[in-house]
Write an enzyme that holds these catalytic residues in place. Structure first.
Site, short mmCIF file in Angstrom:
data_model
loop_
_atom_site.label_atom_id
_atom_site.label_comp_id
_atom_site.label_asym_id
_atom_site.label_seq_id
_atom_site.Cartn_x
_atom_site.Cartn_y
_atom_site.Cartn_z
N GLU A 140 -0.68 7.59 -1.73
CA GLU A 140 -0.87 8.06 -3.11
C GLU A 140 -1.71 9.33 -3.22
O GLU A 140 -2.68 9.40 -3.98
CB GLU A 140 -1.47 6.94 -3.96
CG GLU A 140 -0.60 5.70 -4.01
CD GLU A 140 -1.24 4.55 -4.77
OE1 GLU A 140 -2.33 4.73 -5.36
OE2 GLU A 140 -0.65 3.45 -4.79
N ASN B 249 3.05 6.99 1.88
CA ASN B 249 3.42 5.97 0.90
C ASN B 249 2.97 6.40 -0.50
O ASN B 249 1.86 6.89 -0.67
CB ASN B 249 2.75 4.65 1.29
CG ASN B 249 3.27 3.46 0.50
OD1 ASN B 249 4.46 3.22 0.46
ND2 ASN B 249 2.36 2.72 -0.12
N GLU C 108 6.52 -1.91 -1.66
CA GLU C 108 5.70 -2.75 -2.53
C GLU C 108 6.53 -3.26 -3.71
O GLU C 108 6.06 -3.34 -4.84
CB GLU C 108 4.47 -1.98 -3.04
CG GLU C 108 3.59 -1.43 -1.94
CD GLU C 108 2.36 -0.70 -2.47
OE1 GLU C 108 1.98 -0.90 -3.64
OE2 GLU C 108 1.78 0.09 -1.70
N ASP D 31 8.23 -4.83 -6.71
CA ASP D 31 8.20 -5.90 -7.70
C ASP D 31 8.84 -5.37 -8.98
O ASP D 31 8.74 -4.19 -9.29
CB ASP D 31 6.79 -6.46 -7.94
CG ASP D 31 5.73 -5.41 -8.23
OD1 ASP D 31 6.09 -4.28 -8.62
OD2 ASP D 31 4.53 -5.72 -8.09
N HIS E 193 7.53 -0.19 -7.93
CA HIS E 193 6.98 -1.03 -9.00
C HIS E 193 7.75 -0.71 -10.28
O HIS E 193 7.54 0.34 -10.90
CB HIS E 193 5.49 -0.75 -9.19
CG HIS E 193 4.66 -1.07 -8.00
ND1 HIS E 193 4.57 -2.34 -7.46
CD2 HIS E 193 3.88 -0.28 -7.21
CE1 HIS E 193 3.76 -2.33 -6.42
NE2 HIS E 193 3.34 -1.09 -6.24
#
Length: 449
Positions: free
Chosen positions: A161, A204, A269, A271, A240
């Protein structure tokens, strides 16, 4: 609306990924067990299917049994971050991370390392260092953490990030960026390569899933690194998603353009907030996109169960708080080409859900949903029921319900009546307070497993 780019037939998808299995496999198809779990189905496609793991839940039987059964890759959720591994300068604590790594490896899982250099979850002592000390501390942290796990980690999120949100494409302000400048990312990757030459090294980030200013900035960085021989092997796309930030229509194309630079892509990650068919379709879109890109080597969902998710109110994962499979689970398993239950010979088990109002009075009503198996026996079923606001369900029977964050969508699973012979039926019911609305609930598709 599901993206046209992803509407590949199951046969076409299998053809696309057959060649990828030769170079992208982390588990060989020949060694894979019957493809009736997420991990085994992904392995059959030359991919991994992993989850974030919290050491604090490894003493919970249902958590561990679901983890062990379904996944073939693990990422420590918080245990490898800087505040957990080096809370004070030079004082390294690996106990919690070791628990996750040791458990995963004992089950034959790969491990993703997360994360080495990140502006968040950073102990305060790091931000107080001057530039020279910070450079020394960053490189020492990378060397010490990677050295501790050398030979045990499949992929490392080396830098996490580092770019701003919005339309600027600029770097994010952080101790590393502000004091070391743009070169800190390159330096971190070069240090990481020397620390463990066998590990895959990844950048990432989030909100880079589609083509936008942020993903363009990451793309330009990766392209530059590849042109100059800076060691970078993979790019992680966090994934996300929710109704305000859905799976972008150009998700697959974005993954492909990064892969075309000569790096692997990983969904790291994942979801997706929601429930029922809409959530299931979004999960299927993501899986199908990965399968369509040869260098997409795997998918990690950010948690085992909704109840421990960082976004638990949005019920974003594949298993509900009772570790029951959600419709999204069946959609993912099907997209991976797995066998979701019923007759293992052809995987075509199905069911239907029909609704009837069985009683009605001024302030409420009783409803009943009948589940009927198709031409094959089924081992379990799932369906969703959406109630018009401000209606509220007061009681249910013969089903185990879970709810979306708004309390309007109920996902129902069998409490005891899951197994049905071909053509057989069962039913469950509920009592609803109308609260001024007499609208009938909408019943979603039935998913058999």
């Amino acid at each position: 609306m599901r993206m046209t780019l992803l509407r590949l037939s199951r046969a076409a998808t299998a053809g696309l990924v057959a060649a990828a299995a030769l170079t992208a496999a982390t588990h060989s198809a020949e060694a894979a067990p019957a493809a009736d779990t997420l991990g085994s189905a992904a392995a059959g496609q030359g991919r991994y299917f992993g989850t974030a793991v919290a050491a604090s839940h490894l003493d919970e039987a249902d958590y561990v049994s679901t983890l062990n059964r379904e996944f073939n890759s693990a990422t420590p959720e918080n245990e490898m971050k800087w505040d957990a591994t080096e809370p004070s300068r030079g004082n390294f604590t690996f106990g919690a991370a070791d628990q996750v790594v040791d458990h995963a490896r004992s089950q034959g899982m790969d491990v993703r390392g997360h994360t080495l250099v990140w502006h968040s979850q950073l102990p305060s002592w790091v931000g107080g260092l001057g530039a020279a000390d910070l450079r020394t501390a960053m490189n020492n942290h990378i060397n010490s953490v990677m050295g501790h796990y050398k030979g045990q980690i499949h992929s490392w999120d080396v830098v996490n990030e580092a770019f701003q949100d919005g339309g600027s494409g600029a770097r994010r302000s952080s101790p590393f960026q502000d004091k070391l400048g743009d070169g800190f990312i390159e330096e971190a990757f070069r240090t990481a390569r020397a620390a463990d030459p066998a590990a895959k090294l990844c950048y990432n980030d989030y909100n880079t899933d589609g083509v936008n200013a942020k993903s363009n900035a990451v793309y330009d960085m990766v392209k530059d690194f590849k042109s100059r021989g800076v060691p970078i092997d993979c790019v992680g796309f966090q994934g996300h998603f929710n109704s305000n930030s859905p799976v972008p229509a150009d998700f697959q194309a974005n993954l492909q353009r990064f892969a075309d630079l000569g790096v692997d892509v990983q969904i790291t990650e994942l979801d997706i907030e929601g429930s029922g068919t809409a959530q299931a379709n979004s999960y299927a879109d993501v899986v199908e996109a990965c399968l369509a890109v040869d260098r997409c080597t795997g998918i990690t969902v950010w948690g085992v169960t909704d109840k421990y998710s960082w976004r638990s109110s949005g019920t974003p994962l594949l298993f509900d708080g009772n570790y029951q499979e959600k419709p999204a689970y069946g959609a993912v398993l099907s997209a991976l080409g797995g066998d979701g239950g019923g007759d293992p010979g052809n995987g075509t088990a199905s069911c239907t859900a029909t609704y009837t109002r069985t009683a009605d009075w001024g302030s409420g009503y009783n409803g009943q949903v009948t589940i009927t198996a198709g031409s094959e026996a089924i081992g379990s079923w799932t369906t969703s029921i959406t109630f018009a606001s401000p209606q509220r369900v007061q009681a249910t029977w013969n089903a185990t319900p879970t709810w979306d964050g708004g309390g309007n969508v109920m996902t129902a699973r069998p409490s005891w009546n899951g197994s049905l012979a071909a053509g057989a039926s069962t039913s469950f019911g509920f009592t609803v307070s109308k609260n001024g609305s007499d609208t009938a609930p909408a019943v979603g598709a039935c998913t058999a497993s």
